[in-house]
Design a protein around this motif. Sequence first.
Motif, PDB file in Angstrom:
ATOM      1  N   THR B  30       0.811  -1.221   0.000  1.00 37.50           N
ATOM      2  CA  THR B  30       0.000   0.000   0.000  1.00 37.50           C
ATOM      3  C   THR B  30       0.850   1.279   0.000  1.00 37.50           C
ATOM      4  O   THR B  30       0.338   2.348  -0.324  1.00 37.50           O
ATOM      5  CB  THR B  30      -0.977   0.038   1.192  1.00 37.50           C
ATOM      6  N   SER B  96      -8.737   2.459   4.596  1.00 41.53           N
ATOM      7  CA  SER B  96     -10.094   1.944   4.416  1.00 41.53           C
ATOM      8  C   SER B  96     -10.062   0.448   4.657  1.00 41.53           C
ATOM      9  O   SER B  96      -8.997  -0.127   4.894  1.00 41.53           O
ATOM     10  CB  SER B  96     -10.517   2.198   2.977  1.00 41.53           C
ATOM     11  N   ALA B  97     -11.222  -0.192   4.553  1.00 39.38           N
ATOM     12  CA  ALA B  97     -11.270  -1.650   4.722  1.00 39.38           C
ATOM     13  C   ALA B  97     -10.305  -2.332   3.755  1.00 39.38           C
ATOM     14  O   ALA B  97      -9.566  -3.249   4.139  1.00 39.38           O
ATOM     15  CB  ALA B  97     -12.696  -2.155   4.498  1.00 39.38           C
ATOM     16  N   GLN B  98     -10.296  -1.868   2.503  1.00 45.67           N
ATOM     17  CA  GLN B  98      -9.426  -2.510   1.510  1.00 45.67           C
ATOM     18  C   GLN B  98      -7.954  -2.347   1.883  1.00 45.67           C
ATOM     19  O   GLN B  98      -7.151  -3.257   1.685  1.00 45.67           O
ATOM     20  CB  GLN B  98      -9.643  -1.895   0.112  1.00 45.67           C
ATOM     21  N   ILE B  99      -7.599  -1.159   2.386  1.00 46.29           N
ATOM     22  CA  ILE B  99      -6.204  -0.922   2.798  1.00 46.29           C
ATOM     23  C   ILE B  99      -5.878  -1.809   3.996  1.00 46.29           C
ATOM     24  O   ILE B  99      -4.849  -2.489   4.029  1.00 46.29           O
ATOM     25  CB  ILE B  99      -5.992   0.572   3.162  1.00 46.29           C
ATOM     26  N   ARG B 100      -6.761  -1.830   4.985  1.00 49.05           N
ATOM     27  CA  ARG B 100      -6.490  -2.622   6.206  1.00 49.05           C
ATOM     28  C   ARG B 100      -6.413  -4.116   5.910  1.00 49.05           C
ATOM     29  O   ARG B 100      -5.768  -4.856   6.639  1.00 49.05           O
ATOM     30  CB  ARG B 100      -7.567  -2.346   7.268  1.00 49.05           C
ATOM     31  N   ASN B 101      -7.076  -4.565   4.846  1.00 50.51           N
ATOM     32  CA  ASN B 101      -7.000  -5.982   4.479  1.00 50.51           C
ATOM     33  C   ASN B 101      -5.611  -6.384   3.994  1.00 50.51           C
ATOM     34  O   ASN B 101      -5.276  -7.562   3.975  1.00 50.51           O
ATOM     35  CB  ASN B 101      -8.003  -6.296   3.361  1.00 50.51           C
ATOM     36  N   ARG B 102      -4.800  -5.415   3.558  1.00 49.52           N
ATOM     37  CA  ARG B 102      -3.480  -5.721   2.994  1.00 49.52           C
ATOM     38  C   ARG B 102      -2.340  -5.144   3.834  1.00 49.52           C
ATOM     39  O   ARG B 102      -1.294  -5.772   3.962  1.00 49.52           O
ATOM     40  CB  ARG B 102      -3.344  -5.105   1.590  1.00 49.52           C
TER      41      ARG B 102
END
Lengths: 154, 285
Positions: B30, B96-102
């Motif tokens: 990220t 965001s959720a997508q960032i926190r997922n990675r």
Amino acid sequence: MRVDLEVNGVRRSLDGVREGESLLHLLRERVGLPGSKNACEQGECGSCTVYLDETAVCACLVAAGQAQDSRVVTVEGLADGAELHPVQRAFVEAGAVQCGFCTPGLVVTVHDLLARTSDPGEAEIREALAGNLCRCTGYEKIFDAVRLAAGEAR
Amino acid sequence: MTGFHTAADLRHACELKAAHPDATLIAGGTDVMVGLNFGHTSPAALLDVSRVPELREWSREDDTIVLGAGVPYTRIVDELGGALPGLARAARTIGSAQIRNRATVGGNLGTASPAGDALPPLLAARASIELASLRGTRRVPARDFFLGPGRSVLADDEIVAAVRIPVAAGAEQFAKLGPRNAMVIAVASVAVTLDPPRRRVGCAVGSAAPTPVVAGDAETFAGAELDWDGRRELPASVTARFAELAAAATAPIDDVRGTAGYRRHAVAVLARRTLTWAWQEYRRS
Ligand SMILES: Cc1cc2nc3c(=O)[nH]c(=O)nc-3n(C[C@H](O)[C@H](O)[C@H](O)COP(=O)(O)OP(=O)(O)OC[C@H]3O[C@@H](n4cnc5c(N)ncnc54)[C@H](O)[C@@H]3O)c2cc1C
Ligand code: FES
Ligand code: FES
């Protein structure tokens, strides 16, 4: 370099991938799936959201080589043939689509939210959608679509 | 760029890093991918550590959580809110959720931005960082890890393997100031930990100096002034002095997100709030 992965259930082997290329570029330009949108390439807008091994991610922030041997599902993989997924139907019915640029990413994000929680509260919906930007709708119709799809899923 | 290396396990990652010291590690990507997409960086090669099993696990050793450098924030929020409430709170504010997922703590340490939100909680909790290379493993206190913006003690052949974080002995709080409730780089942030058995306070500040910083005078002051046994309400004079000392520990700059003066003020306000919240939690416990 070469990248092998499964996209929407189909095995793919792609040659000539650049080392620094993103998964988003690979999906759009090499696999020919333009559903995931390229808007910011910096993780800000969420329009490139896809599933990477069941996890919703920004495809623009995954290096193509990191997806070796993984399973990717894009917005194109959600419908069942000509039958739209309930989340997609809800977006149409709620009028949550204007220019449509943000829609693929939002559909995947909402799909993921409802897969994890069948009855999300207001705050939960807002937190889950914080990484998806829409310049057109003002979000209210999108929240309507989420509630509609959640109601249908229950 | 001419190479893409995928590490199968930690040993392999260390071998690859030793063989290619100029390769850029990539975990959640990220930060790395933003640089690549915009052509701001052109590393010689990428070394993917996102599937190294040792980095993706966490475990508990007595009163310490050993957090693999590659555990994404989503899992920290979901799995470690009880043991590490300060870090979990900060993790929840990231992207965001997508960032926190990675995105990972290892990546936050690697980027070494003063605005890295996972960093103040690590400093406040007196965590240590485990660095691995073919030469062996060493531990560095998180408080000694950063040298400047984007700079740390991490050597060319080293990988952040894990972060060793004491299990919270008491309340832990984190607060971050930004123009929106999500997806913001902090204008200022403060982490506070209470350690009632040791009568010790931890306090660290983000985005208000070239590195995340410890507010040592604020810690010493609060440790001595708090009514650990009586658990009486915090006198306004104590929170005010604590806030002043926290702000004094910073060396902020003017930039597009805020002026130095605004940042100093923000740090004082956040320090007052986080100490107050933590103390209220302690009184109720
Ligand atoms: C849209 C968006 C929003 C963001 N919001 C926030 C936010 O709110 N708060 C915040 O703090 N950050 C934020 N970030 C920045 C980023 O997500 C964090 O810094 C994150 O922790 C980086 O982790 P990563 O695993 O993705 O790192 P990567 O991009 O993979 O790597 C980052 C750096 O760390 C190095 N590195 C990675 N793993 C290791 C390791 N194990 N050992 C040594 N070096 C390593 C890499 O070589 C690189 O230099 C945001 C980024 C984006 C794109
Ligand atoms: S294009 Fe990936 S988040 Fe905007
Ligand atoms: S409908 Fe146009 S950006 Fe969302």
